[in-house]
Scaffold this motif. Structure first.
Motif, mmCIF file in Angstrom:
data_model
loop_
_atom_site.group_PDB
_atom_site.id
_atom_site.type_symbol
_atom_site.label_atom_id
_atom_site.label_comp_id
_atom_site.label_asym_id
_atom_site.label_seq_id
_atom_site.Cartn_x
_atom_site.Cartn_y
_atom_site.Cartn_z
ATOM 1 N N LEU A 145 0.830 -1.211 0.000
ATOM 2 C CA LEU A 145 0.000 0.000 0.000
ATOM 3 C C LEU A 145 0.860 1.255 0.000
ATOM 4 O O LEU A 145 0.474 2.283 -0.572
ATOM 5 N N CYS A 148 1.779 1.765 -3.598
ATOM 6 C CA CYS A 148 0.598 2.161 -4.369
ATOM 7 C C CYS A 148 0.368 3.660 -4.238
ATOM 8 O O CYS A 148 -0.024 4.336 -5.197
ATOM 9 N N SER A 264 -3.224 6.986 -7.656
ATOM 10 C CA SER A 264 -3.777 7.278 -6.333
ATOM 11 C C SER A 264 -4.055 8.766 -6.168
ATOM 12 O O SER A 264 -5.080 9.164 -5.594
ATOM 13 N N SER A 272 -1.612 6.691 2.405
ATOM 14 C CA SER A 272 -1.624 5.260 2.096
ATOM 15 C C SER A 272 -2.628 4.494 2.955
ATOM 16 O O SER A 272 -3.154 3.460 2.534
ATOM 17 N N LEU A 275 -5.985 3.522 1.470
ATOM 18 C CA LEU A 275 -6.060 2.413 0.518
ATOM 19 C C LEU A 275 -6.539 1.125 1.169
ATOM 20 O O LEU A 275 -7.083 0.251 0.498
ATOM 21 N N GLU A 276 -6.331 1.005 2.473
ATOM 22 C CA GLU A 276 -6.697 -0.219 3.179
ATOM 23 C C GLU A 276 -8.165 -0.570 2.975
ATOM 24 O O GLU A 276 -8.533 -1.736 2.788
ATOM 25 N N SER A 277 -9.028 0.449 2.995
ATOM 26 C CA SER A 277 -10.467 0.209 2.857
ATOM 27 C C SER A 277 -11.053 0.841 1.596
ATOM 28 O O SER A 277 -12.272 0.939 1.458
ATOM 29 N N HIS A 278 -10.208 1.256 0.686
ATOM 30 C CA HIS A 278 -10.695 1.926 -0.531
ATOM 31 C C HIS A 278 -11.421 0.927 -1.431
ATOM 32 O O HIS A 278 -10.984 -0.220 -1.586
ATOM 33 N N ARG A 281 -9.226 -0.747 -4.041
ATOM 34 C CA ARG A 281 -7.946 -1.303 -3.608
ATOM 35 C C ARG A 281 -7.513 -2.477 -4.487
ATOM 36 O O ARG A 281 -6.354 -2.565 -4.900
ATOM 37 N N SER A 334 -5.335 -8.797 -4.020
ATOM 38 C CA SER A 334 -4.729 -7.867 -3.064
ATOM 39 C C SER A 334 -4.714 -8.398 -1.638
ATOM 40 O O SER A 334 -3.984 -7.886 -0.788
#
Length: 388
Positions: A145, A148, A264, A272, A275-278, A281, A334
């Protein structure tokens, strides 16, 4: 800090075989830095500077007399008429590695090369860092992440520029400088909207008519703008695989960005952790891995063909890498935890087209590499090992 690039060996191999080497790629990918480090004894001249450009335009023969051999000509596409004179000079002199041409506007550079220098020039592409280049300098992070969001442009690592600031400036200079040079975009805000709409479709089938409608432009304009994004190394497309080769030319490709940091930024991701819960992702991770494959392919001059597979029943393979008449199948997930569902696409393909398969891979967001259900499971850092 200069970070060695994988393309160096290809350049050194070809410079003794061609009178001209052309190195193209996006702005800020490190072309000038690389060439100056590799060839310190070459003269360097940039046609970005107006005095050099006017010299080349008004007196091309005098320009090539001054810069007669072992010269790096940067932003060579700024003076396309010089290519006709270069043709005569290299044909007359017969010196291998006489000129190195560098440029960021791939469309204009290649157009000039194909018109005047076909057969005399080796064309190479330098893209943002690939995993192995960063890993060799211990700059590859443990969490995908981070990359990314951070992206892979050299300035971010060399000068420790914050990614959002870098990409904000990058888009401004790219739009203002390159787009206006190549095509007449009257409404820059509309073009930026088009760019953001493309970002929202990364890793998805490209429906250009839908993008055009949402942006409020014609399909022809959307097609033209996408072509400019491709030739400027902002985006690339992955074609579908069909056993009937004609179908590969008419079915929708999938759209990807060369750099996930830029992607991004265009998706308004500020950190960053977002991105964990985007919701995108998975698409961004897929973009990360497929861009890595393409970059490795270009940097190592492997000339592999890449496709994806999807049928009418939504059976899909994320990436197919051609090896002669067979393919390496690659699924990209992912998640850091392996799920049996991840193997369904490969199992379907194996059941219906087993004779086309050479190797089977699953790339996931974790670190371990092992074998499961006869599939080579690779952590994301090891993804480009498929091409070794």
């Amino acid at each position: 800090m200069f970070i060695p690039r994988n393309i160096e060996s290809s350049i050194l191999n070809l410079i003794s075989k061609f009178p001209i080497i052309s190195l193209t790629g996006p702005r800020q990918s490190g072309k000038t830095t690389l060439l100056k480090n590799m060839f310190p004894n070459y003269q360097y001249v940039s046609l970005d500077y107006i005095d050099n450009r006017e010299f080349a335009i008004n007196d091309p023969r005098g320009f090539l007399e001054k810069y007669d051999k072992y010269v790096i000509i940067d932003e060579a596409q700024r003076v396309p008429q010089i290519f006709n004179y270069l043709q005569g000079k290299v044909d007359n002199d017969q010196i291998m590695g006489q000129y190195i041409l560098s440029g960021s506007q791939n469309f204009l550079l290649l157009q000039s090369i194909t018109q005047s220098l076909a057969g005399r020039v080796a064309i190479l592409r330098l893209l943002p860092f690939d995993f192995s280049e960063l890993n060799a300098q211990q700059l590859l992070e443990n969490n995908y992440l981070t990359h990314c969001f951070k992206g892979f442009y050299p300035s971010i690592y060399d000068r420790k520029i914050d990614s959002p600031f870098f990409y904000d400036s990058y888009i401004e200079s790219y739009v203002e400088r390159d787009i206006r040079t190549i095509i007449n975009v009257k409404d820059l805000s509309l073009f930026r909207l088009f760019l953001k709409l493309c970002a929202g479709r990364a890793g998805q089938l490209l429906n250009l008519n839908a993008v055009a409608n949402e942006c409020g432009i014609s399909s022809n304009t959307a097609r033209s703008w996408l072509s400019i994004l491709e030739t400027s190394y902002i985006v690339f497309v992955l074609p579908p695989y069909f056993q009937n080769i004609n179908k590969r030319l008419i079915k929708a490709p999938k759209l990807y960005f060369w750099d996930t940091g830029l992607l991004s930024f265009l998706l308004d991701i500020k950190h960053s952790d977002q991105l964990e819960s985007h919701y995108l992702r998975g698409n961004i991770f897929e973009n990360l891995v497929i861009a890595e494959m393409f970059k490795t392919n270009y940097h190592r001059l492997q000339q592999r063909n890449f496709y994806f597979y999807r049928d009418s029943n939504q059976n899909e393979i994320d990436l197919m890498i051609q090896n002669a008449a067979k393919f390496d199948l690659v699924e990209i997930k992912s998640s850091k935890t392996i799920n049996t569902e991840f193997f369904k696409g490969i199992q379907y393909f194996e059941k219906h087209m087993p004779n086309l398969i050479q190797n089977k891979y699953l790339i996931f967001g974790g670190d371990d590499s092992y074998k499961r259900q006869e599939v080579n499971v690779l952590g994301w850092k090891s993804s480009s090992k498929i091409l070794e």
